[in-house]
Design a protein around this motif. Structure first.
Motif, PDB file in Angstrom:
ATOM      1  N   LEU A 121       1.004  -1.133  -0.005  1.00  0.00           N
ATOM      2  CA  LEU A 121      -0.001   0.015   0.018  1.00  0.00           C
ATOM      3  C   LEU A 121       0.728   1.224   0.180  1.00  0.00           C
ATOM      4  CD1 LEU A 121      -2.966  -0.654   2.642  1.00  0.00           C
ATOM      5  CD2 LEU A 121      -3.099  -0.363  -0.048  1.00  0.00           C
ATOM      6  N   GLY A 122       2.034   1.207   0.769  1.00  0.00           N
ATOM      7  CA  GLY A 122       2.942   2.491   0.796  1.00  0.00           C
ATOM      8  C   GLY A 122       3.678   2.252  -0.725  1.00  0.00           C
ATOM      9  N   PHE A 123       4.011   1.360  -1.156  1.00  0.00           N
ATOM     10  CA  PHE A 123       4.432   1.389  -2.497  1.00  0.00           C
ATOM     11  C   PHE A 123       3.607   2.030  -3.388  1.00  0.00           C
ATOM     12  CE2 PHE A 123       7.895  -2.488  -1.999  1.00  0.00           C
ATOM     13  CZ  PHE A 123       8.357  -1.682  -1.057  1.00  0.00           C
ATOM     14  N   SER A 124       2.307   1.686  -3.409  1.00  0.00           N
ATOM     15  CA  SER A 124       1.330   2.255  -4.302  1.00  0.00           C
ATOM     16  C   SER A 124       1.396   3.799  -4.303  1.00  0.00           C
ATOM     17  CB  SER A 124      -0.089   1.658  -3.935  1.00  0.00           C
ATOM     18  OG  SER A 124      -0.831   2.212  -4.737  1.00  0.00           O
ATOM     19  N   LEU A 125       1.736   4.378  -3.165  1.00  0.00           N
ATOM     20  CA  LEU A 125       1.462   5.863  -3.006  1.00  0.00           C
ATOM     21  C   LEU A 125       2.863   6.394  -3.669  1.00  0.00           C
ATOM     22  CD1 LEU A 125       0.098   8.317  -1.848  1.00  0.00           C
ATOM     23  CD2 LEU A 125       1.047   7.893   0.220  1.00  0.00           C
ATOM     24  N   GLN A 126       3.879   5.525  -3.226  1.00  0.00           N
ATOM     25  CA  GLN A 126       5.278   6.039  -3.730  1.00  0.00           C
ATOM     26  C   GLN A 126       5.214   5.903  -5.123  1.00  0.00           C
ATOM     27  OE1 GLN A 126       8.175   3.406  -1.488  1.00  0.00           O
ATOM     28  NE2 GLN A 126       6.752   3.324   0.062  1.00  0.00           N
ATOM     29  N   GLN A 127       4.761   5.139  -5.753  1.00  0.00           N
ATOM     30  CA  GLN A 127       4.809   4.807  -7.239  1.00  0.00           C
ATOM     31  C   GLN A 127       4.373   5.762  -8.025  1.00  0.00           C
ATOM     32  OE1 GLN A 127       5.538   0.916  -8.691  1.00  0.00           O
ATOM     33  NE2 GLN A 127       4.584   1.183 -10.756  1.00  0.00           N
ATOM     34  N   THR A 128       3.013   6.002  -7.476  1.00  0.00           N
ATOM     35  CA  THR A 128       2.136   7.184  -7.972  1.00  0.00           C
ATOM     36  C   THR A 128       2.841   8.574  -8.066  1.00  0.00           C
ATOM     37  OG1 THR A 128       0.205   6.061  -7.200  1.00  0.00           O
ATOM     38  CG2 THR A 128       0.016   8.531  -7.879  1.00  0.00           C
ATOM     39  N   ALA A 129       3.673   8.931  -7.043  1.00  0.00           N
ATOM     40  CA  ALA A 129       4.373  10.087  -6.894  1.00  0.00           C
ATOM     41  C   ALA A 129       5.992  10.157  -7.442  1.00  0.00           C
ATOM     42  CB  ALA A 129       4.509  10.528  -5.393  1.00  0.00           C
ATOM     43  N   ALA A 130       6.575   8.946  -7.649  1.00  0.00           N
ATOM     44  CA  ALA A 130       7.984   8.778  -7.808  1.00  0.00           C
ATOM     45  C   ALA A 130       8.330   9.110  -9.268  1.00  0.00           C
ATOM     46  CB  ALA A 130       8.488   7.459  -7.285  1.00  0.00           C
ATOM     47  N   ASN A 131       7.555   8.826 -10.024  1.00  0.00           N
ATOM     48  CA  ASN A 131       7.917   8.967 -11.596  1.00  0.00           C
ATOM     49  C   ASN A 131       7.734  10.324 -12.051  1.00  0.00           C
ATOM     50  OD1 ASN A 131       8.607   6.149 -12.307  1.00  0.00           O
ATOM     51  ND2 ASN A 131       6.516   5.743 -12.387  1.00  0.00           N
ATOM     52  N   PRO A 132       6.672  11.167 -11.659  1.00  0.00           N
ATOM     53  CA  PRO A 132       6.671  12.554 -12.114  1.00  0.00           C
ATOM     54  C   PRO A 132       7.755  13.447 -11.291  1.00  0.00           C
ATOM     55  CG  PRO A 132       4.541  11.875 -10.766  1.00  0.00           C
ATOM     56  CD  PRO A 132       5.525  10.473 -11.264  1.00  0.00           C
ATOM     57  N   PHE A 133       7.878  12.776  -9.797  1.00  0.00           N
ATOM     58  CA  PHE A 133       8.939  13.502  -9.103  1.00  0.00           C
ATOM     59  C   PHE A 133      10.383  13.337  -9.677  1.00  0.00           C
ATOM     60  CE2 PHE A 133      11.156  14.014  -4.914  1.00  0.00           C
ATOM     61  CZ  PHE A 133      10.625  15.334  -4.787  1.00  0.00           C
ATOM     62  N   ALA A 134      10.837  12.222 -10.242  1.00  0.00           N
ATOM     63  CA  ALA A 134      11.801  12.051 -10.872  1.00  0.00           C
ATOM     64  C   ALA A 134      12.244  13.052 -12.262  1.00  0.00           C
ATOM     65  CB  ALA A 134      12.176  10.803 -11.500  1.00  0.00           C
ATOM     66  N   ILE A 135      11.126  13.304 -12.879  1.00  0.00           N
ATOM     67  CA  ILE A 135      10.855  14.488 -14.014  1.00  0.00           C
ATOM     68  C   ILE A 135      11.299  15.941 -13.407  1.00  0.00           C
ATOM     69  CG2 ILE A 135      10.033  15.376 -15.843  1.00  0.00           C
ATOM     70  CD1 ILE A 135       8.505  12.504 -16.393  1.00  0.00           C
ATOM     71  N   LEU A 136      10.656  16.078 -12.234  1.00  0.00           N
ATOM     72  CA  LEU A 136      10.592  17.335 -11.694  1.00  0.00           C
ATOM     73  C   LEU A 136      12.087  17.746 -11.230  1.00  0.00           C
ATOM     74  CD1 LEU A 136       8.516  19.549 -11.052  1.00  0.00           C
ATOM     75  CD2 LEU A 136       8.321  18.404  -8.767  1.00  0.00           C
ATOM     76  N   LEU A 137      13.104  16.818 -10.845  1.00  0.00           N
ATOM     77  CA  LEU A 137      14.233  16.969 -10.372  1.00  0.00           C
ATOM     78  C   LEU A 137      15.248  17.390 -11.287  1.00  0.00           C
ATOM     79  CD1 LEU A 137      14.440  13.893  -8.005  1.00  0.00           C
ATOM     80  CD2 LEU A 137      13.862  16.131  -7.489  1.00  0.00           C
ATOM     81  N   GLY A 138      14.749  17.894 -12.500  1.00  0.00           N
ATOM     82  CA  GLY A 138      15.720  18.385 -13.342  1.00  0.00           C
ATOM     83  C   GLY A 138      15.114  19.007 -14.671  1.00  0.00           C
ATOM     84  N   ASP A 139      16.018  18.956 -15.696  1.00  0.00           N
ATOM     85  CA  ASP A 139      15.427  19.505 -17.003  1.00  0.00           C
ATOM     86  C   ASP A 139      14.230  18.595 -17.541  1.00  0.00           C
ATOM     87  OD1 ASP A 139      14.987  20.341 -19.451  1.00  0.00           O
ATOM     88  OD2 ASP A 139      16.814  20.651 -20.138  1.00  0.00           O
ATOM     89  N   PRO A 140      12.882  18.951 -17.784  1.00  0.00           N
ATOM     90  CA  PRO A 140      12.120  18.093 -18.159  1.00  0.00           C
ATOM     91  C   PRO A 140      12.492  17.429 -19.352  1.00  0.00           C
ATOM     92  CG  PRO A 140      11.225  20.176 -17.798  1.00  0.00           C
ATOM     93  CD  PRO A 140      12.691  20.189 -17.630  1.00  0.00           C
ATOM     94  N   LYS A 141      13.191  17.969 -20.418  1.00  0.00           N
ATOM     95  CA  LYS A 141      13.643  17.141 -21.622  1.00  0.00           C
ATOM     96  C   LYS A 141      14.386  15.997 -21.305  1.00  0.00           C
ATOM     97  CE  LYS A 141      13.834  21.504 -24.435  1.00  0.00           C
ATOM     98  NZ  LYS A 141      14.754  22.294 -24.988  1.00  0.00           N
ATOM     99  N   SER A 142      15.308  15.715 -20.139  1.00  0.00           N
ATOM    100  CA  SER A 142      15.931  14.736 -19.838  1.00  0.00           C
ATOM    101  C   SER A 142      15.282  13.739 -18.725  1.00  0.00           C
ATOM    102  CB  SER A 142      17.106  15.088 -19.506  1.00  0.00           C
ATOM    103  OG  SER A 142      17.304  15.908 -18.262  1.00  0.00           O
ATOM    104  N   GLY A 143      14.028  14.035 -18.389  1.00  0.00           N
ATOM    105  CA  GLY A 143      13.271  13.365 -17.561  1.00  0.00           C
ATOM    106  C   GLY A 143      13.112  11.958 -17.493  1.00  0.00           C
ATOM    107  N   ASP A 144      12.962  11.593 -19.043  1.00  0.00           N
ATOM    108  CA  ASP A 144      13.009  10.121 -19.483  1.00  0.00           C
ATOM    109  C   ASP A 144      14.196   9.322 -18.660  1.00  0.00           C
ATOM    110  OD1 ASP A 144      10.590  10.426 -20.354  1.00  0.00           O
ATOM    111  OD2 ASP A 144      11.034  10.226 -22.444  1.00  0.00           O
ATOM    112  N   SER A 145      15.454   9.943 -18.907  1.00  0.00           N
ATOM    113  CA  SER A 145      16.580   9.339 -18.815  1.00  0.00           C
ATOM    114  C   SER A 145      16.841   8.974 -17.191  1.00  0.00           C
ATOM    115  CB  SER A 145      17.749  10.288 -19.078  1.00  0.00           C
ATOM    116  OG  SER A 145      17.911  11.435 -18.386  1.00  0.00           O
ATOM    117  N   ARG A 146      16.183   9.993 -16.303  1.00  0.00           N
ATOM    118  CA  ARG A 146      16.147   9.726 -15.040  1.00  0.00           C
ATOM    119  C   ARG A 146      15.130   8.782 -14.641  1.00  0.00           C
ATOM    120  NH1 ARG A 146      16.449  15.424 -15.500  1.00  0.00           N
ATOM    121  NH2 ARG A 146      13.989  15.727 -15.424  1.00  0.00           N
TER     122      ARG A 146
END
Length: 585
Positions: A121-146
């Motif tokens: 259940l905790g993973f479900s919440l983490q997974q919902t947030a983690a992918n878009p959060f990884a994109i937010l941590l840098g240039d959106p153009k290189s979000g896929d690589s992160r």
């Protein structure tokens, strides 16, 4: 001059640890399944409830988030912020680790299932947030690589997880017979989940104390999808209606009679071995044959009912989504993202994809215990489980190459090199853990076939899905029609086939959704439910027709994914969407 946003590497590395957890726990469950089967005296279906608890939690967690978002009119995760959502998810998973420790201490199997459910259940919440959060941590153009980097670390977790869990359960790589398992101490499992729980809390604390992390908040109104929500709620209720009789049947009078017969049979078989009276041997042998016949008749009656209810559970999901498919065609109002046929068919495809990915690995331990497949003990299967989940890493590392701006020659070189490096890491990890890996050397032939499949797919999502689903079908057909190492390699190659499917299915399902893209993504995440439904169905089929032929369930999943690849291209063409120019990571 264009300014590029710098990547927040400390935050990214911390986030990557979260991705590692998901893979580590999920793949580690494949070692728990055969262990718990022997330790708690379970049948194959009951042992598969580990997957049911884990992956059903993903579905229910995502459904609850969606339902609350609909009621409030805004998405909960984006209103909390990605940072806070991940912290909440980690705390929830830490609570699940605590519940797991209590259950292990008390030797209660149901308690362990509850603990894993809370962790997921905790993973479900983490997974919902983690992918878009990884994109937010840098240039959106290189979000896929992160995201791909994080996915690669997730796969590393799936490779190491089985080895660590195996060590926690069995100590060393030395063989522990299945009869000895019931006498093993679970102290190391307590230690393992204590460490995991503390790591969850530690990472949550790092996120909380970091002042440089963006909150990731936004206030987005959710597109109304009342019909879609009602359909998902009805599917959920039908699932409980279908599964309740299966669970209840293990407490029925008929099941108690079967257990009593098995005890009497065990006693009579011991008497048959010890007695020297020839006439007494004949009488005991007749009694054993009669008891065996009565037990088989009663068991067949119960098992047939169980498989019918499980088939009903499967039909509830697929039938509910097919109903949505036809109803939304008549009137799109109230269906939200489900108004798009590519999404609904993609939801079924993701359901079957996660189902086959988990089912192959989860039932592999039981397969390897049979004489035709090596007759291994539960303590000896870790290298094979590690290689199966490592096959995901092999494919994903090759798939990640496409996320980077490279010349054609460099890309081709890395598509060949990355699988070789990944395969070497898996072999090295198993060798360092003290396992015999010579049996896995020739599996490299399957890796070479996968590299060829990558070149044939030409980095196009429909083509990728067509080729890799055919790869999976071929592997399963070889596995079903052979035995020994050839069949083992074939079933392991199912992991190579699955490795690159998630992004292809995800991308194709979301094409053309426009403002419904975020909602469609949430619906697709719910379909991780397939990992909770399909493995127990295969497990129950294994109880009836044997573990080898139970892999027909996995074969059927690959066949549907092939169907989706064919039909989705036609659907998108009708919507004037150019699929061929879309790149699959």
């Amino acid at each position: 001059m264009e300014m590029h946003q710098k990547t927040n590497y400390p935050a990214l590395y911390t986030l990557i640890v979260v991705f590692f957890f998901w893979g580590f726990i999920a793949a580690g469950n494949n070692i728990f399944i055969p262990f718990c089967k022997e330790y708690f005296h379970l049948d194959q279906f009951q042992s598969q409830l580990i997957d049911f608890s884990f992956y059903t939690a993903y579905y229910l967690g995502a459904l609850v988030l969606f339902a609350f978002g609909m009621l409030r009119g805004k998405d909960l995760v984006t209103s909390w912020g990605y940072k806070r959502s991940i912290i909440y998810g980690l705390i929830f998973s830490a609570i699940g680790a605590g519940a797991m420790i209590l259950a292990v201490e008390a030797d209660i199997y149901i308690g362990m299932l509850v603990g894993l459910f809370i962790v997921a259940l905790g993973f479900s919440l983490q997974q919902t947030a983690a992918n878009p959060f990884a994109i937010l941590l840098g240039d959106p153009k290189s979000g896929d690589s992160r995201v791909n980097l994080a996915g690669g670390i997730n796969s590393l977790g799936t490779t190491i997880g089985p080895l660590i869990v195996s060590f926690a359960l069995f100590g060393t790589a030395a063989a522990v017979t299945d009869n000895q398992i019931k006498n093993l101490s679970m102290d190391k499992v307590v230690l393992l989940y204590t460490c995991v729980g503390l790591l969850f809390i530690g990472v949550a604390t790092l996120f909380y104390l970091s002042k440089k992390l963006p909150e990731g908040k936004s206030v987005e109104t959710i597109e109304k999808s009342t019909k879609a929500l009602k359909t998902l709620i009805v599917i959920t209720l039908l699932l409980f209606v279908c599964l309740a009789p299966v669970f209840q049947s293990y407490r029925s009078e008929d099941n108690k009679k079967i257990n009593e017969m098995e005890l009497v049979l065990e006693k009579r078989e011991k008497e048959l071995q010890t007695t020297t009276d020839f006439s007494a041997k004949g009488t005991i042998n007749q009694e054993i044959q009669q008891l065996q016949s009565d037990k088989n008749t009663l068991k067949a009656k119960i098992e047939n009912k169980r498989i019918m209810w499980l088939a009903g559970a499967l039909f509830s999901v697929i039938g509910g989504l097919v109903f949505a498919y036809f109803q939304s065609k008549k009137n799109k109002e109230g269906w939200g993202a489900m108004r798009y046929p590519q999404l609904i068919l993609g939801m079924i495809a993701l359901f079957t994809y996660v189902g086959v990915e988990v089912a192959i690995g989860s039932n592999l331990g039981e397969l390897l215990k049979s004489k035709q497949f090596g007759g291994l003990h539960a303590s000896e299967i870790a290298p094979y489980i590690s290689m199966y989940w490592g096959s995901m890493m092999i494919g994903r590392w090759a798939g990640a190459v496409s996320a980077f701006q490279l010349t054609r020659q460099k890309r081709m070189f890395l598509i060949i090199l990355m699988p070789i490096i990944a395969f070497s890491i898996i072999m090295l990890a198993n060798a360092l853990a003290g396992y015999e890996v010579t049996n896995l050397y020739y599996y490299f032939i399957c890796v070479v076939l996968q590299i060829a499949a990558f070149f044939m797919s030409k980095n196009k999502p429909v083509r990728t899905l067509l080729i890799f689903s055919l790869f999976g079908i071929t592997a399963l057909l070889v596995g079903l029609n052979t035995t020994g190492m050839v069949a083992i390699y074939a079933f392991l190659a199912g992991g190579l086939a699955c490795s690159i499917m998630w992004p292809a299915i995800f991308n194709l399902s979301l094409l053309g959704l426009g403002k419904y893209t975020a909602q469609g993504s949430a619906f697709l995440v719910m379909m991780i439910l397939g990992g909770g439904i399909i493995p127990p169905i295969q497990g129950k089929l294994a109880d009836i027709i044997g573990i080898h032929w139970s892999y027909l369930v996995s074969l059927a999943c690959f066949v549907y994914i092939l169907f989706f690849a064919v039909i989705v291209k036609r659907i998108l063409k009708k919507q004037h969407i150019d699929v061929e120019s879309t790149v699959s990571n």
